[in-house]
Write a protein that holds these residues in place. Structure first.
Motif, PDB file in Angstrom:
ATOM      1  N   ILE A 280       0.862  -1.183   0.000  1.00 24.45           N
ATOM      2  CA  ILE A 280       0.000   0.000   0.000  1.00 24.45           C
ATOM      3  C   ILE A 280       0.895   1.228   0.000  1.00 24.45           C
ATOM      4  O   ILE A 280       1.767   1.365   0.847  1.00 24.45           O
ATOM      5  N   SER A 281       0.693   2.113  -0.943  1.00 28.56           N
ATOM      6  CA  SER A 281       1.527   3.305  -1.017  1.00 28.56           C
ATOM      7  C   SER A 281       0.996   4.431  -0.140  1.00 28.56           C
ATOM      8  O   SER A 281       1.780   5.134   0.492  1.00 28.56           O
ATOM      9  N   VAL A 282      -0.312   4.610  -0.114  1.00 31.83           N
ATOM     10  CA  VAL A 282      -0.883   5.748   0.608  1.00 31.83           C
ATOM     11  C   VAL A 282      -2.122   5.308   1.373  1.00 31.83           C
ATOM     12  O   VAL A 282      -2.956   4.576   0.840  1.00 31.83           O
ATOM     13  N   ILE A 283      -2.233   5.760   2.603  1.00 33.46           N
ATOM     14  CA  ILE A 283      -3.474   5.640   3.365  1.00 33.46           C
ATOM     15  C   ILE A 283      -3.883   7.045   3.788  1.00 33.46           C
ATOM     16  O   ILE A 283      -3.158   7.716   4.525  1.00 33.46           O
ATOM     17  N   ASN A 284      -5.027   7.505   3.283  1.00 33.69           N
ATOM     18  CA  ASN A 284      -5.593   8.795   3.678  1.00 33.69           C
ATOM     19  C   ASN A 284      -6.597   8.535   4.794  1.00 33.69           C
ATOM     20  O   ASN A 284      -7.705   8.075   4.546  1.00 33.69           O
ATOM     21  N   LEU A 285      -6.208   8.830   6.013  1.00 35.55           N
ATOM     22  CA  LEU A 285      -7.013   8.440   7.161  1.00 35.55           C
ATOM     23  C   LEU A 285      -8.380   9.109   7.172  1.00 35.55           C
ATOM     24  O   LEU A 285      -9.389   8.451   7.456  1.00 35.55           O
ATOM     25  N   ASP A 286      -8.457  10.404   6.892  1.00 30.00           N
ATOM     26  CA  ASP A 286      -9.752  11.093   6.922  1.00 30.00           C
ATOM     27  C   ASP A 286     -10.731  10.493   5.926  1.00 30.00           C
ATOM     28  O   ASP A 286     -11.936  10.434   6.178  1.00 30.00           O
ATOM     29  N   GLU A 287     -10.201  10.026   4.814  1.00 26.01           N
ATOM     30  CA  GLU A 287     -11.045   9.507   3.745  1.00 26.01           C
ATOM     31  C   GLU A 287     -11.275   8.002   3.881  1.00 26.01           C
ATOM     32  O   GLU A 287     -12.346   7.488   3.566  1.00 26.01           O
ATOM     33  N   GLU A 288     -10.268   7.276   4.364  1.00 24.15           N
ATOM     34  CA  GLU A 288     -10.284   5.820   4.249  1.00 24.15           C
ATOM     35  C   GLU A 288     -10.339   5.054   5.564  1.00 24.15           C
ATOM     36  O   GLU A 288     -10.554   3.843   5.547  1.00 24.15           O
ATOM     37  N   TYR A 289     -10.117   5.706   6.688  1.00 30.23           N
ATOM     38  CA  TYR A 289      -9.903   4.970   7.937  1.00 30.23           C
ATOM     39  C   TYR A 289     -11.067   4.037   8.278  1.00 30.23           C
ATOM     40  O   TYR A 289     -10.861   2.840   8.531  1.00 30.23           O
ATOM     41  N   ASP A 290     -12.287   4.561   8.295  1.00 31.71           N
ATOM     42  CA  ASP A 290     -13.431   3.729   8.691  1.00 31.71           C
ATOM     43  C   ASP A 290     -13.593   2.542   7.758  1.00 31.71           C
ATOM     44  O   ASP A 290     -13.826   1.404   8.202  1.00 31.71           O
ATOM     45  N   HIS A 291     -13.455   2.784   6.454  1.00 32.38           N
ATOM     46  CA  HIS A 291     -13.581   1.705   5.496  1.00 32.38           C
ATOM     47  C   HIS A 291     -12.422   0.716   5.652  1.00 32.38           C
ATOM     48  O   HIS A 291     -12.616  -0.502   5.609  1.00 32.38           O
ATOM     49  N   LEU A 292     -11.231   1.243   5.856  1.00 32.14           N
ATOM     50  CA  LEU A 292     -10.050   0.398   5.970  1.00 32.14           C
ATOM     51  C   LEU A 292     -10.169  -0.553   7.146  1.00 32.14           C
ATOM     52  O   LEU A 292      -9.814  -1.735   7.049  1.00 32.14           O
ATOM     53  N   MET A 293     -10.698  -0.071   8.251  1.00 29.66           N
ATOM     54  CA  MET A 293     -10.765  -0.902   9.454  1.00 29.66           C
ATOM     55  C   MET A 293     -11.816  -2.007   9.341  1.00 29.66           C
ATOM     56  O   MET A 293     -11.898  -2.871  10.229  1.00 29.66           O
ATOM     57  N   THR A 294     -12.621  -2.009   8.293  1.00 31.33           N
ATOM     58  CA  THR A 294     -13.570  -3.101   8.074  1.00 31.33           C
ATOM     59  C   THR A 294     -12.964  -4.211   7.218  1.00 31.33           C
ATOM     60  O   THR A 294     -13.593  -5.257   7.050  1.00 31.33           O
ATOM     61  N   GLN A 295     -11.778  -4.002   6.664  1.00 30.95           N
ATOM     62  CA  GLN A 295     -11.181  -4.997   5.789  1.00 30.95           C
ATOM     63  C   GLN A 295     -10.751  -6.217   6.594  1.00 30.95           C
ATOM     64  O   GLN A 295     -10.200  -6.092   7.691  1.00 30.95           O
ATOM     65  N   TRP A 296     -10.987  -7.387   6.048  1.00 32.67           N
ATOM     66  CA  TRP A 296     -10.679  -8.607   6.802  1.00 32.67           C
ATOM     67  C   TRP A 296      -9.193  -8.732   7.116  1.00 32.67           C
ATOM     68  O   TRP A 296      -8.801  -9.301   8.137  1.00 32.67           O
ATOM     69  N   TRP A 297      -8.351  -8.168   6.263  1.00 29.82           N
ATOM     70  CA  TRP A 297      -6.908  -8.336   6.459  1.00 29.82           C
ATOM     71  C   TRP A 297      -6.304  -7.258   7.355  1.00 29.82           C
ATOM     72  O   TRP A 297      -5.125  -7.328   7.702  1.00 29.82           O
ATOM     73  N   VAL A 298      -7.097  -6.268   7.745  1.00 36.13           N
ATOM     74  CA  VAL A 298      -6.606  -5.258   8.682  1.00 36.13           C
ATOM     75  C   VAL A 298      -6.879  -5.784  10.084  1.00 36.13           C
ATOM     76  O   VAL A 298      -7.937  -5.568  10.663  1.00 36.13           O
TER      77      VAL A 298
END
Length: 891
Positions: A280-298
Motif C-alpha cells: 500500500i503506497s498511501v493511506i488517507n485516514l480522513d477519507e479511508e480509515y473507517d472503510h479500511l478498518m472493516t477490511q478482513w486483512w486489517v
C-alpha cells in the motif's frame, strides 16, 4: 536560531541543483562510492559542460551539491528542490523523527547510515530513535534469562534491564561510529530526553510510560551540527532507568517535536493489501480509515499500527505524515511523488457537489477558480464559466480548504465524461490531495477524457492517471476506461482533427469549454504546481494502470474501482439475515448468544425439530419461534433470497439435503457454514480455520466447512513445527462432556464420568483424519472425555529431526502467531479452567526431552466457542464482509 540556520542554507541548496547525471545509480550505492568529504565540486556553465575544480571554497557545499545531484537520479531535480524547500521550511528538529528497529541496525547498518548521511549532506537533521529487540532476545538467551511478555510488552526485571541498557549503549555507539566513518557528525543521546512513570510496576516491573520529553539535548546536538541518535530508555524523577518500547518513544518524540515526517524503518518496507498482496503506497485516514478498518486483512499488528498512527497524527499538524519504509528506499520515499513505502497521512476528505446551490459560498468557489488565472479579464472569465455551470450537469470535487478542485462534465451523447477543471495549490501537491481527488473521480466516472498543455510541468502525473494519450500541436489528450477499440479510434480522430475544441462535437457547449479553458488554463499554476519525476515525450501511449513499478504512481489501500470478477465487497454495513438449522445443541446456543451481540447479524429463522413452536430465549433483537424447517422450506427461502447466511448445526451425516436445497433454490448463491464434519474433506468447500488458512480465501467463499474443536486446537498446536518433524506427532486429547452433545450417552453421563476419564475411538477418529489432511503430515489422535462441562486439553508429543531448545520452539510459536487475537502463547502448560468460556486457544509447555529431539506442547480450547461457535462467527464475518472479530469479545 535553528530555523534561521536552515533558512540560510536553502539558497545554497537551490544553487546546488545541477543537471542530472547521465548514469543513474541508487542513492545508498552512490554515497557508498563517495568519500566522506569530496575534494571537487561541479558547476554548470553556459556551454553545458561540467568543470571540476581541485580546491572548492566550501567542502560541505561540495558534498551537498553532489548529493543533491545524486538524489536527482531517483526523481527529478524539480522534485528534489520542491521537497528540500518543504523540509527546510521548519526548524531542524522538526524535519523528521526516524524510528529504527533493532533488526535494521543488525542487518542493514551500512544502508541505514548511508540513508541518514544523504539527508545530512543536504542540510537535514533527522532525529533518530532506535530499539534493539532482536539483539536483546539473543543476549537474554545467552545469559540464561527466560523472556516473559504480557500483552506483547516485555516484563523487565533488574537483570533484564541491566542487559538491555548495556545492549542499547552498544547499538547506539555502533550506529554513531558508522555515521562518523561516513563523515557525518553524530551525537549519542542515551539519557535525559524521556521522563517516565512506571507503566504498571506490579505487572511489567521496570517498564516506563513516557510523561514528558526534554527537547534541549536534541536541539543542542543539532545546533552543534550533529545528528541526534537516541535510545528508547527513560528515567523516573528519582533517576530509575526504565525500559520503553521504541515505537512508543518515537510517537512521544513526534508529539513533542511536531515534525513534518515520522519514519518507521522496517525490513518489509511498508504495509500490504491482504487481497492483492501489493504494498500500500498511501493511506488517507480522513477519507479511508473507517472503510479500511472493516477490511478482513486489517487485523492484529496491522490494525493496531494504523490505529496508533491515526492517534499520533491527530496530535500533529495536518502537514505531518507517517512513512513505513525500508532504509534502502528512504530517499525515494522522501523526495519523489511515487514514494517507495507506505505513507499514512490524515489527508483532507473529498467533498462532492453536483449543483451550484450546494455551495455555501460561490464567491469562495470563484476565488479558487481564479487563482491559476492571470490577466485583467480573469474575474469576468470565471464569472462566465460559473454562470455556464447552471445550465448543465456537473460534479465538483474538492477538499475542505479547497487546496484541490476538479470539475467533471458528463457528456450527453457519449459514454465518457470530460475533466474540465483541475486546480491545485502547492500545499495540495505536498499532501497528495490531487491523488485523493482523482481517486474519487474514478469511482464516479469509469470513463474520462481530458486535455493538458504539452509543456505542463505536471504532465507526468497525468500520464500516470491515464490508460492512453495522444499529443497534437502542443496539447495532450488523455483518457482512461475506453477499452472499446472503435471508441478510442473515434476519440483520437476527433482530437487529431479538432484539437481541444473537439469537445464541442460531443455536445459540450463550445462557448463554455472555451471560457473554461481560457479562464482556468488547465495544468498551469506556476509556483502552485508540484513537479513530477519523469517526463514523457510526444507519443501515442497506451498502458494499463495499477502497476506502481511501471507507472511510478502510488497505489491506495482500499480503493479498487475495477475489482476482479466475483470479488466480495469487504466493507459491508448492511445487516445480514441468518438462518440456523439445528439449534438445540450446545453449539447452536453459543452461536445464538454471539449473534445476539453482533451489530450486523440479524437472526431470522431457527430450526429445531424437538423445540418447534417454542420461543427462542436469550435473543433480544426480535421474537423468534423455533421452526422445524424441511429441505423444501429451505429451497423456497433460498429462491426468495430471504437468507444471506445459512448455518448448519446438525449432527454428522444429515446436512446434505439442506445444502442441496440451498444450492437448488439460489443457484449456489448465499453463504453456508457447516459445523458438522460432512464437508471438511470436500475440495469444493473452503476449510474455515482463519489462523492457518488464507483469510482472503475464506472472505471469497460461499461454502465453508467449520473445523472440529479437537482439530482446531491440535492444528494450531502442531503447525509451526511441521517443517521440523522427524515422525508422527501424537495428540492426547481430553474434552469436557459438552463435546459429546446433548443426546444422552456414556460420554456425557456425569455419574459415569465422576472420578473417571473415558477414552473413545482410540484409532481412526474422524478428527485424526482431519488434522492429518490439513497439516499434510500423519498425526495420531487419542480422544477422551472427562467430567468437566466445556473445554479441551491436548498434550502433544512431537519428534524433531534436529535438536532444538525450549526457547527456540517457543520463539517459533510466538513468531507464527504474532498478532493473532485468538491465539495466546504462554510459558507454563495452560489449564482447562482458564480457557472455559473464553474465545481463543492457549499454547504452552514447550518441554524438550533431554535428547533435544522431542518436545511436548500443551494446547487448550473451549470446544463450544473457538472450537465451534466463535470460529463459525469468524468465518461468517469474513465471508459476509465484516471485520473478522466483530461480535467476538476480545480480552
Amino acid at each position: 536560531m535553528l530555523a534561521n540556520k536552515m533558512l540560510a542554507i536553502r539558497p545554497a541548496v537551490r544553487r546546488a541543483i545541477v543537471t542530472q547525471s547521465r548514469r543513474a545509480i541508487s542513492a545508498p550505492q552512490a554515497l557508498a562510492r563517495c568519500p566522506a568529504r569530496l575534494t571537487a565540486t561541479t558547476t554548470y556553465t553556459s556551454s553545458s559542460q561540467f568543470r571540476s575544480y581541485s580546491r572548492p571554497a566550501d567542502p560541505q557545499f561540495s558534498t551537498r551539491s553532489t548529493v543533491v545531484q545524486l538524489l536527482s537520479n531517483i526523481g527529478s531535480k524539480r522534485e528534489v528542490q520542491q521537497y528540500l524547500s518543504h523540509f527546510t521550511s521548519v526548524s531542524s528538529q522538526q524535519f523528521a523523527v526516524i524510528k529504527v528497529g533493532g533488526a535494521i541496525i543488525t542487518e542493514h547498518l551500512q544502508t541505514l547510515s548511508s540513508a541518514l548521511a544523504f539527508l545530512n549532506h543536504v542540510g537535514l537533521y533527522p532525529v533518530v530513535v532506535h530499539g534493539a529487540g532482536p539483539q536483546l532476545n539473543k543476549m537474554l538467551e545467552d545469559a540464561g534469562v527466560e523472556p516473559h511478555f504480557e500483552d506483547g510488552i516485555r516484563v523487565t526485571d533488574g537483570k533484564t534491564l541491566a542487559l538491555a541498557r548495556k545492549l542499547f549503549l552498544e547499538e547506539n555507539l555502533k550506529l554513531v561510529e558508522e555515521l562518523e566513518n561516513m563523515g557525518v557528525r553524530a551525537r549519542p543521546i542515551t539519557t535525559g530526553v524521556f521522563s517516565a512513570d512506571y507503566l504498571d510496576k506490579e505487572k511489567y516491573n521496570l517498564v516506563g510510560k513516557i510523561n514528558s520529553v526534554d527537547k534541549k539535548p536534541i536541539e543542542a546536538a543539532i545546533e552543534a551540527g550533529c545528528l541526534p541518535i537516541l535510545t528508547s530508555m527513560a528515567e523516573t524523577p528519582e533517576g530509575q532507568v526504565l525500559n520503553v518500547n521504541a515505537d512508543v518513544a518515537a510517537g512521544e518524540l513526534a508529539r513533542a517535536l511536531q515534525p513534518l515526517k515520522i519514519v518507521y524503518l522496517a525490513e518489509k518496507g511498508g504495509l500490504f493489501n491482504g487481497d492483492t498482496g501489493e504494498k500500500i503506497s498511501v493511506i488517507n485516514l480522513d477519507e479511508e480509515y473507517d472503510h479500511l478498518m472493516t477490511q478482513w486483512w486489517v487485523r492484529h499488528g496491522t490494525r493496531l499500527k494504523i490505529k496508533e498512527m491515526k492517534e499520533l497524527l491527530s496530535d500533529l499538524p495536518r502537514t505531518s505524515s507517517v512513512a513505513i519504509i525500508h532504509p534502502a528506499d528512504l530517499q525515494k520515499e522522501l523526495f519523489t511523488d511515487s514514494g517507495a513505502g507506505t505513507m499514512i497521512r490524515r489527508g483532507n476528505k473529498v467533498h462532492i457537489k453536483s449543483s451550484l446551490s450546494e455551495f455555501e459560498d460561490l464567491a469562495a468557489l470563484k476565488e479558487v477558480l481564479i487563482r491559476d488565472r492571470e490577466g485583467l479579464d480573469a474575474k469576468a472569465t470565471v464569472d462566465r464559466y460559473v454562470e455556464g455551470l447552471k445550465d448543465r450537469p456537473f460534479k465538483a470535487y474538492f477538499d475542505e480548504p479547497m487546496d484541490a478542485l476538479a470539475v467533471v462534465l458528463p457528456q450527453q451523447d457519449s459514454t465518457f465524461a470530460h475533466l474540465a477543471t483541475f486546480t491545485i495549490t502547492k500545499a495540495g501537491w505536498l499532501t497528495n490531495v490531487a491523488d485523493n481527488v482523482f481517486t474519487s473521480i474514478k469511482k464516479d466516472f469509469p470513463k474520462l477524457v481530458w486535455t493538458v498543455k504539452a509543456d505542463d510541468e505536471n504532465l507526468t502525473w497525468f500520464f500516470d492517471k491515464a490508460d492512453g494519450s495522444l499529443s497534437r500541436d502542443g496539447d495532450v489528450l488523455f483518457w482512461y476506461g475506453l477499452e472499446d477499440g472503435d471508441e478510442v479510434k473515434q476519440l483520437v480522430l476527433e482530437f487529431t482533427k479538432n484539437g481541444r475544441q473537439m469537445f464541442g462535437d460531443y455536445n459540450l457547449e463550445a462557448r463554455l469549454h472555451r471560457a473554461a479553458q481560457a479562464a482556468l488554463n488547465i495544468g498551469k499554476g506556476g509556483q502552485q504546481k508540484r513537479s513530477y519525476s519523469t517526463y514523457r515525450t510526444n507519443a501515442l501511449q497506451s498502458y494499463r494502470m495499477g502497476n506502481q513499478g511501471a507507472s511510478g504512481r502510488r497505489s491506495y489501500s482500499t480503493t479498487n474501482p475495477n475489482p476482479p470478477l466475483g470479488e466480495k465487497n469487504i466493507s459491508n454495513t448492511r445487516p445480514s439475515k441468518v438462518a440456523l438449522i439445528g439449534a438445540r445443541g450446545y453449539t447452536g446456543q453459543a452461536l445464538i448468544n454471539l449473534i445476539n451481540a453482533h451489530p450486523n447479524m440479524d437472526l431470522r429463522h431457527v430450526s429445531s425439530r424437538e423445540l418447534a413452536g417454542k420461543k427462542l430465549e436469550g435473543y433480544d433483537k426480535r421474537e423468534i419461534i423455533y421452526e422445524n424447517l424441511s429441505p423444501d422450506d429451505v429451497r423456497r427461502m433460498a429462491s426468495n433470497g430471504d437468507i444471506d447466511c445459512w448455518v448448519m448445526a446438525l449432527p454428522n451425516g444429515v446436512c446434505k439435503p439442506f445444502v442441496d436445497a440451498v444450492d437448488q433454490g439460489a443457484q449456489k448463491g448465499g453463504l453456508i457454514v457447516d459445523l458438522s464434519a460432512d464437508y471438511r474433506f470436500d475440495s469444493s468447500w473452503t476449510y474455515g480455520l482463519p489462523e492457518l488458512v488464507n483469510r482472503s480465501t475464506i472472505a471469497r467463499a460461499t461454502r465453508i466447512a467449520n473445523p472440529g474443536c479437537y482439530a482446531t486446537a491440535a492444528q494450531i498446536g502442531i503447525a509451526p513445527l511441521v517443517p521440523y518433524l522427524a515422525g508422527q506427532p501424537t495428540v492426547f486429547g481430553v474434552s469436557g462432556y459438552s463435546g459429546a452433545g446433548t443426546k444422552p450417552s456414556p460420554k456425557n453421563d456425569v455419574k459415569i464420568l465422576t472420578n473417571n476419564i473415558v477414552p473413545y475411538s482410540l484409532t481412526d477418529h474422524i478428527h485424526e483424519r482431519e488434522i492429518s489432511s490439513q497439516l499434510g503430515t500423519s498425526v495420531a489422535f487419542i480422544p477422551h472425555v472427562a467430567v468437566w462441562f466445556q473445554g479441551i486439553h491436548h498434550t502433544i508429543s512431537l519428534p524433531l529431526k534436529e535438536e532444538m531448545s525450549s526457547r527456540d520452539i517457543r520463539n517459533l510459536y510466538q513468531d507464527r502467531y504474532a498478532g493473532e487475537k485468538l491465539v495466546k502463547i504462554v510459558g507454563e502448560p495452560p489449564l482447562v479452567k482458564d480457557i472455559a468460556g473464553r474465545h481463543g486457544v492457549e499454547i504452552g509447555g514447550f518441554a524438550v526431552h533431554s535428547s533435544g529431539k522431542r518436545v511436548v506442547i500443551c494446547a487448550t480450547i473451549d470446544n463450544l466457542l473457538k472450537g465451534a461457535a466463535t470460529q463459525c462467527l469468524q468465518n461468517m464475518n469474513l465471508a459476509l464482509g465484516y471485520s473478522e472479530y466483530e461480535g467476538i469479545p476480545l480480552e
